[in-house]
Structure formats: structure tokens, C-alpha cells
Enzyme design. Structure first.
Site, PDB file in Angstrom:
ATOM      1  N   LYS A 237       6.335  -4.349  10.005  1.00 36.98           N
ATOM      2  CA  LYS A 237       7.329  -3.269   9.979  1.00 36.98           C
ATOM      3  C   LYS A 237       6.667  -1.894  10.023  1.00 36.98           C
ATOM      4  CE  LYS A 237       9.086  -4.329   5.946  1.00 36.98           C
ATOM      5  NZ  LYS A 237       8.343  -5.508   5.499  1.00 36.98           N
TER       6      LYS A 237
ATOM      7  N   ARG B 289      16.102  -3.252   0.493  1.00 36.79           N
ATOM      8  CA  ARG B 289      15.474  -4.521   0.141  1.00 36.79           C
ATOM      9  C   ARG B 289      16.393  -5.376  -0.704  1.00 36.79           C
ATOM     10  NH1 ARG B 289       9.931  -2.827   0.673  1.00 36.79           N
ATOM     11  NH2 ARG B 289       8.451  -4.517   0.343  1.00 36.79           N
TER      12      ARG B 289
ATOM     13  N   ARG C 247      -5.410  -8.138   5.425  1.00 39.32           N
ATOM     14  CA  ARG C 247      -5.020  -6.787   5.838  1.00 39.32           C
ATOM     15  C   ARG C 247      -5.902  -5.693   5.221  1.00 39.32           C
ATOM     16  NH1 ARG C 247       1.113  -4.690   5.139  1.00 39.32           N
ATOM     17  NH2 ARG C 247       0.786  -5.031   2.911  1.00 39.32           N
TER      18      ARG C 247
ATOM     19  N   ARG D 188      -5.168  -3.298  -0.133  1.00 40.07           N
ATOM     20  CA  ARG D 188      -4.165  -2.843  -1.092  1.00 40.07           C
ATOM     21  C   ARG D 188      -4.216  -3.711  -2.345  1.00 40.07           C
ATOM     22  NH1 ARG D 188       1.516  -2.123   1.967  1.00 40.07           N
ATOM     23  NH2 ARG D 188       2.144  -3.426   0.220  1.00 40.07           N
TER      24      ARG D 188
ATOM     25  N   ARG E  35       5.589 -11.639  -3.800  1.00 39.75           N
ATOM     26  CA  ARG E  35       6.344 -10.759  -2.891  1.00 39.75           C
ATOM     27  C   ARG E  35       7.173 -11.589  -1.914  1.00 39.75           C
ATOM     28  NH1 ARG E  35       1.365  -7.720  -0.883  1.00 39.75           N
ATOM     29  NH2 ARG E  35       2.671  -6.838   0.742  1.00 39.75           N
TER      30      ARG E  35
HETATM   31  P1  ADP Z   1       5.274  -4.811   2.005  1.00 40.60           P
HETATM   32  O1  ADP Z   1       3.975  -4.908   2.722  1.00 40.60           O
HETATM   33  O2  ADP Z   1       5.419  -5.835   0.920  1.00 40.60           O
HETATM   34  O3  ADP Z   1       6.462  -4.709   2.907  1.00 40.60           O
HETATM   35  P2  ADP Z   1       5.753  -2.095   0.961  1.00 40.60           P
HETATM   36  O4  ADP Z   1       4.645  -1.152   1.167  1.00 40.60           O
HETATM   37  O5  ADP Z   1       6.992  -1.937   1.746  1.00 40.60           O
HETATM   38  O6  ADP Z   1       5.121  -3.530   1.133  1.00 40.60           O
HETATM   39  O7  ADP Z   1       6.153  -2.109  -0.590  1.00 40.60           O
HETATM   40  C1  ADP Z   1       5.198  -2.316  -1.607  1.00 40.60           C
HETATM   41  C2  ADP Z   1       5.900  -2.474  -2.958  1.00 40.60           C
HETATM   42  O8  ADP Z   1       6.666  -1.282  -3.263  1.00 40.60           O
HETATM   43  C3  ADP Z   1       6.936  -3.593  -3.043  1.00 40.60           C
HETATM   44  O9  ADP Z   1       6.338  -4.856  -3.316  1.00 40.60           O
HETATM   45  C4  ADP Z   1       7.836  -3.100  -4.184  1.00 40.60           C
HETATM   46  O10 ADP Z   1       7.242  -3.307  -5.448  1.00 40.60           O
HETATM   47  C5  ADP Z   1       7.881  -1.601  -3.931  1.00 40.60           C
HETATM   48  N1  ADP Z   1       9.027  -1.220  -3.057  1.00 40.60           N
HETATM   49  C6  ADP Z   1       8.949  -0.706  -1.801  1.00 40.60           C
HETATM   50  N2  ADP Z   1      10.179  -0.497  -1.276  1.00 40.60           N
HETATM   51  C7  ADP Z   1      11.063  -0.897  -2.232  1.00 40.60           C
HETATM   52  C8  ADP Z   1      12.494  -0.961  -2.302  1.00 40.60           C
HETATM   53  N3  ADP Z   1      13.274  -0.572  -1.268  1.00 40.60           N
HETATM   54  N4  ADP Z   1      13.060  -1.434  -3.442  1.00 40.60           N
HETATM   55  C9  ADP Z   1      12.311  -1.824  -4.475  1.00 40.60           C
HETATM   56  N5  ADP Z   1      10.968  -1.810  -4.487  1.00 40.60           N
HETATM   57  C10 ADP Z   1      10.328  -1.344  -3.370  1.00 40.60           C
END
Ligand code: ADP
Ligand code: ZN
Length: 225
Positions: free
Chosen positions: A15, A90, A127, A160, A171
Site C-alpha cells: 500500500k 482499518r 523489509r 521497523r 498484525r
Molecule cells: P502496516 O505495514 O502494518 O500496514 P502501518 O505503517 O500502516 O503498517 O501501521 C503501523 C501500525 O500503526 C499499526 O500496526 C497500528 O498499530 C498503527 N496504525 C496505523 N494506522 C492505524 C489505524 N488506522 N488505526 C489504528 N492503528 C493504526
């Protein structure tokens, strides 16, 4: 006409990478809640301090906090001509809040990037991201990978803290429970599209552009939204 786009998909679907490319080519902001939370962590704000532990466990930050952050961001002038949301919504509650914000704006286009779980785990465990600008390293960029330097800003690439096997499993579980239901939430809309994310980044990018254009034609036609 504004392009108001959501990119859905599990962690590791690509994404962020695809949203970056599309945002640059369309000249609209990419709004990534993950990036905003990581910035808050770095800046040491109160939200950041609370979010850090939640993110490291692979759980979700509360709907209330995240919805507040996104509402404030979408109200800014640069989002008026369109935006690409990455990592939001989400949960169904977040999607409902977003529908509220979108009342009176150009309808959302929703693209789901689908990737099988085994491939997600493989991608996430290997990653690398830039510790400074946050951009994902291109795994096929041999120079970046051997020098461990970001191809965009030249700073160090890191793993990360939530890209370890235990947190990745959590996750993916959280995705299945809370986020996958959003596919059903949006699938009935004429502006919903799904693309196969288990292909090379350039192929996915092309499929994404096609999907966006076909959904935009529906928005422009104003049919049955
Ligand atoms: P991923 O690679 O898992 O898509 P992101 O960078 O989008 O990772 O998100 C990392 C973390 O930030 C998530 O695991 C969550 O803890 C938090 N997070 C991000 N966006 C949201 C959201 N819309 N609602 C709740 N928590 C979020
Ligand atoms: Zn960088």
C-alpha cells in the site's frame, strides 16, 4: 475533479509503495496513518508515546485517536483536490467516520490490494525502510540493499521495530479480525476495485492506475452512488 482514494490491503501488500507513486503522479498528498504515528513517536508527543507500545505489539491505536488525526489532516487545504489514504480506515468504525467526513465531497474510490499470507510474511520479515524519510527500500535496488542507504534521501535503512516475526503474526491476525471486514463494507459500491498485489511493483502500479481510472469514470458519470 478531486481524486479521493483509499488503498486497502493487509500489512505488506505494498500500500505505502503504491500510494507514494500514485500520489507523486497525481500531485495529491499521501496520507499514511502509520507514517503519522511514527512521526509522533519520533517527536515524542503524548500520542506518540502512547502509540509506540501499541504499535510494537501489532495492535491498533484507538479509533478515537486515529479518527481525530485523520479528520484534522483531511480538513487541510492540500487535501481539497484529493488524497490517497494509506492505512486508514482499518476498522468499520473508522470507515463510518470517514463516510461522515466525506458527505458533500467527491465520492471515495476504494482499491483493495490482495496478497496471499505466505507472501506477506516473506515481505515483512525482509523489509527495509528509511529511518529518516520512511520510504520503503526497493528490494530490487541492489545498491540500496548492499549499502543500506535510502535511494531517495541517502540516510540509513533500518528494519521497523514492528517487522519482527511475532509482531507480524499479530498484525496479520488483527488485519483478519478488524480490517478484512472492510472489503465487504465497500465491495458493493460501484467505485470499489480489487487488484492482484502478488505481482512485481510496476505491474501492480499499472493495474492500480487502470482500476482508479475505471472507478473515476463511474464517479464522473455520477451513476448510482
Ligand atoms: P502496516 O505495514 O502494518 O500496514 P502501518 O505503517 O500502516 O503498517 O501501521 C503501523 C501500525 O500503526 C499499526 O500496526 C497500528 O498499530 C498503527 N496504525 C496505523 N494506522 C492505524 C489505524 N488506522 N488505526 C489504528 N492503528 C493504526
Ligand atoms: Zn530516506
Amino acid at each position: 475533479m478531486a481524486l479521493n482514494l483509499i488503498i486497502l490491503g493487509p500489512p505488506g501488500a505494498g500500500k505505502g509503495t503504491q500510494a507514494d507513486r500514485l500520489a507523486a503522479s497525481k500531485g495529491i498528498p499521501k496520507i499514511s496513518t502509520g507514517d503519522m504515528l511514527r512521526e509522533a513517536v519520533k517527536a515524542g508527543t503524548e500520542v506518540g508515546l502512547r502509540a509506540k507500545a501499541i504499535m510494537d505489539r501489532g495492535e491498533l491505536v484507538s479509533d478515537e485517536v486515529i479518527i481525530g488525526i485523520v479528520e484534522e489532516r483531511l480538513a487541510r487545504a492540500d487535501a481539497r483536490n484529493g488524497f490517497i489514504l494509506d492505512g486508514f480506515p482499518r476498522t468499520v468504525a473508522q470507515a463510518q467516520a470517514l463516510d461522515g467526513v466525506m458527505a458533500g465531497r467527491v465520492p471515495l474510490i476504494v482499491i483493495d490490494i490482495a496478497v496471499p499470507e505466505a507472501e506477506l510474511v516473506r515481505r515483512l520479515t525482509s523489509r527495509l525502510v528509511c529511518g529518516t524519510c520512511g520510504q520503503n527500500a526497493d528490494p530490487s535496488d541492489a545498491q540500496a540493499v548492499t549499502t543500506m542507504r535510502c535511494g531517495k534521501c541517502g540516510n540509513a535503512l533500518i528494519q521497523r521495530s514492528d517487522d519482527n516475526e511475532a509482531t507480524i503474526r499479530e498484525r496479520l491476525k488483527v488485519y483478519e479480525k478488524n480490517t478484512r471486514p472492510l472489503v465487504d463494507y465497500y465491495a458493493g459500491r460501484p467505485t470499489f476495485r480489487s487488484v492482484d498485489g502478488a505481482q512485481a511493483p510496476d505491474i501492480v502500479a499499472a493495474a492500480l492506475v487502470d482500476a482508479v481510472e475505471s472507478a473515476r469514470a463511474v464517479v464522473a458519470g455520477g451513476s448510482a452512488l
